[in-house]
Design an enzyme around this catalytic site. Structure first.
Site, mmCIF file in Angstrom:
data_model
loop_
_atom_site.group_PDB
_atom_site.id
_atom_site.type_symbol
_atom_site.label_atom_id
_atom_site.label_comp_id
_atom_site.label_asym_id
_atom_site.label_seq_id
_atom_site.Cartn_x
_atom_site.Cartn_y
_atom_site.Cartn_z
ATOM 1 N N CYS A 45 0.828 -1.207 0.000
ATOM 2 C CA CYS A 45 0.000 0.000 0.000
ATOM 3 C C CYS A 45 0.863 1.257 0.000
ATOM 4 O O CYS A 45 1.018 1.942 1.009
ATOM 5 C CB CYS A 45 -0.957 0.026 1.177
ATOM 6 S SG CYS A 45 -2.232 1.295 0.942
ATOM 7 N N CYS A 87 -5.726 2.044 -4.973
ATOM 8 C CA CYS A 87 -5.222 2.691 -3.761
ATOM 9 C C CYS A 87 -6.163 3.835 -3.402
ATOM 10 O O CYS A 87 -6.098 4.903 -4.028
ATOM 11 C CB CYS A 87 -3.804 3.215 -3.994
ATOM 12 S SG CYS A 87 -3.063 3.935 -2.512
#
Length: 450
Positions: free
Chosen positions: A201, A379
């Site tokens: 991430c 994301c």
């Protein structure tokens, strides 16, 4: 190369297959590991290494293919966490307790849970060894061991977390310390870091910066806060469309970004962080902090790095379109532990799971995989307590957006999706093997659009 036979099912078929393997001369990497393990239940049609998002999801999917009794998961942890929510936990918007459940509750019913660590992979003999000394053989292996956090590669860590003013949203042990540091902030530098390694991430290190800035504004502390994002990268984000939007937010909110700055030491007793300038080797800078959020260096798990399934950099070496191993046709990889050239996110794992499901199905039938993974990842860039920019893109760092509107804009709807819908999808759909990403929604929303 000897073709693999279709997966047997039922006790009699499995017993027959066992005797047939014992009677057949062994040759070639696809031959099954045989021996005493056939008599005991130490052999599985599908063995899954890792009980994270990729491992549980694939175990659910494989259970429907070969039967629960023929699938096992090797995982030592008692609790399973939905880690994407930790960004909001670190900012005080969610409780840590909401992110975890007992591992036993997410293991698919009937699938064997081998509560141990993987100690060694031996794909040439189609078996693995656990840290308890157990040998387990398999017909097909799925490696889903995630990514390893290497806090110790920063001098002064992890012991520095014993001090106040420092936290990290990447660990269950330190995410609540981020929220404590935010609450305790009075005045000075609030520093947020991005390491000189691949990370899971990649948007998370800056998400907590935007949330912290919003918190300082809400509590009247913003005029006394100097907010700094020190990143080892040369850009704020890898996709230009979203990078442009983020740079505008950075400018509007008066945030300082220093590129090519890598955290190498934390002096927690003095509240000092030491950075190296990657453009000027040997040059370092010491910055005092009132708050420090650390994103640790990360890398492939040690057990993979030392195994035959690793590439030169230590990641599981898979075909980027099929997720099949490049050298061992009955080995597959999914998620953060692989060398797939896309961002390491739960959304990527969801998309990969559907592709891998199809790949394994065809290989079980001695057919060539046809479904191609395009590198889709997502994301949700949290830019405040009620705003998200939903970045979605492919292998070529080109936007691959689901919704028929400009996703580079901050939106409340996307925040609600990140905070509430995505966790629901994760626990109730993805881990049960029913969510392969939003590709079908994308087609639906973009019908009739060029």
């Amino acid at each position: 190369m000897t073709p693999m036979a279709p997966v047997a099912s039922g006790p009699r078929l499995r017993l027959f297959a066992c005797f047939r393997r014992l009677a057949t001369p062994q040759a070639g990497p696809l031959q099954l590991h045989t021996g005493a393990s056939c008599a005991a239940k130490d052999h599985y049609d599908v063995l899954v290494l890792g009980g994270g998002s990729g491992g549980i999801t694939m175990a659910s999917r494989m259970k429907r293919k070969v039967g629960a009794e023929n699938v096992a998961i090797v995982e030592p942890s008692e609790r399973h966490f939905y880690q994407p929510i930790w960004t909001l936990v670190g900012a005080g918007a969610k409780q840590l307790s909401s992110s975890g459940r007992p591992t036993a509750s997410v293991i698919p019913a009937g699938v064997e849970w081998i509560k141990a660590k993987v100690a060694e992979l031996n794909p040439d003999k189609n078996c693995i060894h656990t840290d308890s000394g157990k040998e387990i053989s398999y017909k097909y292996l799925i490696v889903a061991l995630g990514i390893q956090l290497n806090y110790e590669k920063i001098k002064g860590l992890p012991e520095g977390f014993a001090h106040p003013k420092i936290g990290s949203n990447y660990s269950v042990k330190t995410v609540e310390k981020t929220w404590k540091a935010l609450q305790d902030f009075k005045e000075g530098n609030a520093i947020f870091t991005f390491p000189n390694t691949p990370v899971k991430c990649a948007g998370a290190p800056q998400k907590i910066m935007y949330l912290s800035e919003a918190y300082f504004r809400k509590t009247g502390k913003r005029p006394k806060a100097n907010i700094i994002f020190n990143t080892s990268l040369g850009a704020i984000f890898g996709v230009k469309k979203y990078a442009d939007a983020l740079l505008e937010i950075i400018r509007e909110r008066d945030l300082t970004v220093n590129y090519k700055h890598n955290l190498i030491e934390v002096r927690a007793d003095k509240q000092e962080a030491v950075f190296e300038n990657l453009d000027k080797p040997g040059e370092t800078q010491v910055i005092s902090y009132e708050m420090l959020h650390v994103t640790p260096p990360m890398g492939p798990p040690d057990v993979i790095k030392t195994s035959p399934v690793a590439d030169a950099a230590g990641w599981v070496d898979v075909d980027k379109e099929t997720l099949q191993h490049r050298r061992y046709p009955n080995v597959f990889g999914i998620g953060d532990c692989t060398n797939l050239p896309t961002s390491k996110t739960a959304a990527a794992v969801a998309a990969q799971s559907g592709i891998l499901d199809r790949t394994i199905s065809l290989i079980m039938k001695n057919q060539t995989p046809v479904k191609k993974y395009d590198g889709y990842t997502s994301c949700p860039l949290v830019t405040g307590y009620n705003r998200v920019i939903l970045a979605e893109f492919d292998y070529n760092s080109q936007p691959l957006e689901t919704f028929p509107f400009d996703q580079s804009k901050e939106r409340l709807s996307m925040y609600l999706m990140k905070a509430d819908l995505m966790p629901f999808l994760y626990w109730n759909m993805m881990l049960r093997g029913y969510w392969g990403g939003p590709a079908f929604l994308r087609k639906l929303f973009h019908l009739g659009m060029s």
